[in-house]
Design an enzyme around this catalytic site. Structure first.
Site, PDB file in Angstrom:
ATOM      1  N   ASN A  80       0.845  -1.202   0.000  1.00  0.00           N
ATOM      2  CA  ASN A  80       0.000   0.000   0.000  1.00  0.00           C
ATOM      3  C   ASN A  80       0.873   1.242   0.000  1.00  0.00           C
ATOM      4  O   ASN A  80       1.895   1.291   0.697  1.00  0.00           O
ATOM      5  CB  ASN A  80      -0.890   0.026   1.248  1.00  0.00           C
ATOM      6  CG  ASN A  80      -2.003  -0.992   1.171  1.00  0.00           C
ATOM      7  OD1 ASN A  80      -2.987  -0.795   0.498  1.00  0.00           O
ATOM      8  ND2 ASN A  80      -1.831  -2.101   1.888  1.00  0.00           N
ATOM      9  N   ASP A 106      -7.412  -0.321  -4.478  1.00  0.00           N
ATOM     10  CA  ASP A 106      -7.737  -0.864  -3.157  1.00  0.00           C
ATOM     11  C   ASP A 106      -9.020  -0.235  -2.609  1.00  0.00           C
ATOM     12  O   ASP A 106      -9.415   0.869  -3.000  1.00  0.00           O
ATOM     13  CB  ASP A 106      -6.565  -0.590  -2.213  1.00  0.00           C
ATOM     14  CG  ASP A 106      -6.622  -1.437  -0.961  1.00  0.00           C
ATOM     15  OD1 ASP A 106      -7.408  -2.410  -0.917  1.00  0.00           O
ATOM     16  OD2 ASP A 106      -5.882  -1.125  -0.004  1.00  0.00           O
ATOM     17  N   GLU A 153     -11.003  -8.706   0.305  1.00  0.00           N
ATOM     18  CA  GLU A 153     -10.331  -8.472   1.589  1.00  0.00           C
ATOM     19  C   GLU A 153     -11.289  -8.775   2.750  1.00  0.00           C
ATOM     20  O   GLU A 153     -12.504  -8.676   2.596  1.00  0.00           O
ATOM     21  CB  GLU A 153      -9.867  -7.023   1.688  1.00  0.00           C
ATOM     22  CG  GLU A 153      -8.861  -6.603   0.636  1.00  0.00           C
ATOM     23  CD  GLU A 153      -8.424  -5.163   0.819  1.00  0.00           C
ATOM     24  OE1 GLU A 153      -7.266  -4.946   1.179  1.00  0.00           O
ATOM     25  OE2 GLU A 153      -9.257  -4.263   0.600  1.00  0.00           O
TER      26      GLU A 153
END
Length: 552
Positions: free
Chosen positions: A369, A431, A488
């Protein structure tokens, strides 16, 4: 409402010059007065003789007296001219001193009082309010994300925003109140109020927030800004307070408002000071911890749902703080972003993660990230390439994750960054998809390689029809755009069961294990025969020292 004048700062030499000039002016004035008296005395003797001589009677005046009279006239003319010059000099000096006082006490950009002058002005208001049975409210305002406006649009645009904010704030200030610009993007309003009716200050704070929130137009650009507000009052404690104390308390309350989401206000409470001290300790600890290597990578498994095999890991930063223990990124990442060290922190952890992952089986990928702050760095792609070269890590095994919310800050810069990363062979995923309202056009035009569904939809999948519908839509969208999907937040068998209804998904979450240290991850991969060189790879990962539980 004025600060101490500029004359208080003059040097000894300047005072001597000024006093010497004053002494010469007094001497000149004395000479002129003496000349006038002598003219009266001499003229009374000379003028009658002049008149009689002019009419043909008697002799002319005494030449010595005539000379004295002419000298007196010359001295009077000289004195009069010097008096006019002196009057003009005094007037100019007063104008210069007034201008210097204004410059010393006001902010040149907005015309407000400055930090130097607002303190004594506030102290005077406190004294006056106490005599009238009133209290003083100190309102601290800080523009949210002002630095971003400057960075993206230039300081000229920032100045326009500051002037507009000052005008809007001034329109809300009571007639008996003060307005000051404390710092770069900080303003202060000081106003007396009835202690029995503090709600009037709440209403003032609300009006200020609403006023600043109106868009500012600079040429064809629309700039939106919000403001965080902190309030303090002079009768908050039993002991009397001064301007500096009020300012300090309001500043703490304003910072509290920023932490709670910005665009709001809070009254000062003494518990906030403890939070501020903890924040200060965090900042100091983060600054010390980065060069000390206290920030380390942890690894969370990514699983192919079709085969159940490990296909990669997501790197998650953790802080091994000597005083706080193992600290979650939810606590230190926002602080690191605010104090401007997130790039150094992220690069140090990525560097270590690349060194760890180069010992893994080449089919395993590493996901990392990056902060929205790093996306604004035009040299980020080059910095990342340098890290890859130093670690001898193949770019095609690295996947950079960009949060959906960061797309709205500067879509042009994001597009350029993604293109630069992909040109180096690095893959880029979107994301937290589903939380930032990305448009389909952005997904179509931005060259992403993967979509990651936000955990908030995955964890509620078995119990929420809405979440199931959203997940199904995202999977269909990914198939239509040719983008693989990662889910996720897989934390239960029920969630896993629902996800298996879809094909081609990767999954990650606590169901497959908690994020682990580099050493534990290498040991597990060694058992699965997924290390290039088992003994060397395990030895290369430094053992993780035992860490006490994080203090409450």
């Amino acid at each position: 409402m004025h600060a101490k004048g500029p004359s208080s700062g003059e040097t000894s030499r300047q005072r001597k010059v000024r006093l010497g000039a004053a002494e010469r002016d007094i001497v000149t004035l004395g000479i002129a007065l003496a000349a006038i008296l002598m003219f009266v005395g001499t003229g009374s003797d000379v003028l009658p003789d002049v008149i009689r001589s002019f009419n043909g009677h008697g002799h002319g005046p005494n030449q010595t007296l005539v000379t004295a009279l002419l000298l007196n006239i010359a001295l009077i003319i000289f004195g009069w001219r010097r008096y006019n010059q002196l009057t003009s000099e005094v007037s100019e000096r007063r104008k210069a001193e007034e201008q210097a006082r204004i410059l010393a006490e006001t902010d040149p950009l907005t015309g407000c009082l400055n930090r130097r002058s607002v303190a004594p002005a506030t102290d005077r208001l406190i004294a006056q309010a106490r005599q009238r049975g009133q209290a003083i409210a100190f309102v601290m305002l800080d523009l949210d994300n002002f630095k971003m406006v400057n960075d993206l649009n230039g300081h000229a645009t920032g100045d326009v925003l500051l002037r507009a904010a000052a005008e809007r704030i001034a329109a809300q200030v009571p007639a008996d109140g003060l307005l000051a610009r404390i710092g770069g993007d900080e303003f202060a309003v000081v106003a007396p109020f009835d202690p029995a009716d503090p709600a009037v200050v709440d209403r003032l704070a609300t009006r200020l927030i609403d006023a600043v929130a109106q868009a500012v137009f600079v040429n064809s650009l629309e700039i939106e800004s919000t403001v965080s507000v902190g309030l303090s009052r002079s009768d908050d404690d039993d002991a009397p307070v001064d301007a500096q104390t009020l300012m300090h308390m309001a500043d703490i309350a304003m910072y509290h408002a920023k932490k709670r989401g910005r665009n709001r206000y809070y009254w000062f409470e003494h518990s906030m000071e403890s939070e501020l001290r903890f924040r200060s300790e965090l900042e100091s600890g983060i600054r010390r911890g980065i060069p000390a290597g206290e920030f380390v990578p942890y690894y969370e498994k990514q699983i192919d749902l079709a085969t159940g095999e490990i296909v990669g890991f997501e790197m998650l930063a953790r802080w091994n703080s000597p005083s706080l223990g193992l600290v979650s990124p939810d606590l230190f990442i926002p602080v690191a972003e605010e104090i401007g060290v997130i790039a150094d922190l992220s690069e140090s952890v990525i560097r270590q993660a690349l060194l760890d992952a180069r010992h893994w089986n080449p089919k395993l990928t590493l996901s990392v990230n990056i902060s929205p702050v790093q996306l604004r760095d035009p040299w980020f792609a080059q910095k990342l390439l340098k890290l890859l070269v130093e670690a001898n890590f193949p770019p095609n095994r690295l996947e950079i994750e960009i949060t959906e919310n960061s797309l709205h800050e500067n879509i042009g810069l994001v597009r350029s960054m993604i293109t630069s990363l992909k040109n180096q062979g690095i893959r880029v995923s979107l994301d937290d998809f589903g939380t930032g309202y990305s448009s389909l056009s952005q997904l179509r035009t931005l060259p992403f390689d993967r979509i990651k569904i936000d955990r908030s939809f995955i964890t509620t999948l078995p119990d929420s029809k809405d979440s199931a519908t959203i997940v199904q839509s995202i999977v269909a969208l990914g198939e239509g755009l040719g983008l693989p999907i990662t889910a996720e937040g897989v934390e239960s068998e029920e969630v896993l069961h629902e996800l298996r209804k879809f094909s081609g998904l990767k999954a990650q979450g606590y169901l497959y294990g908690m994020p682990e240290t580099a050493r534990t991850t290498a040991e597990e991969l060694a058992q699965l025969d997924l290390l290039l060189e088992r003994a060397e790879a395990v030895a290369a990962t430094a053992p993780t020292p035992p860490i006490a539980r994080r203090q409450a």
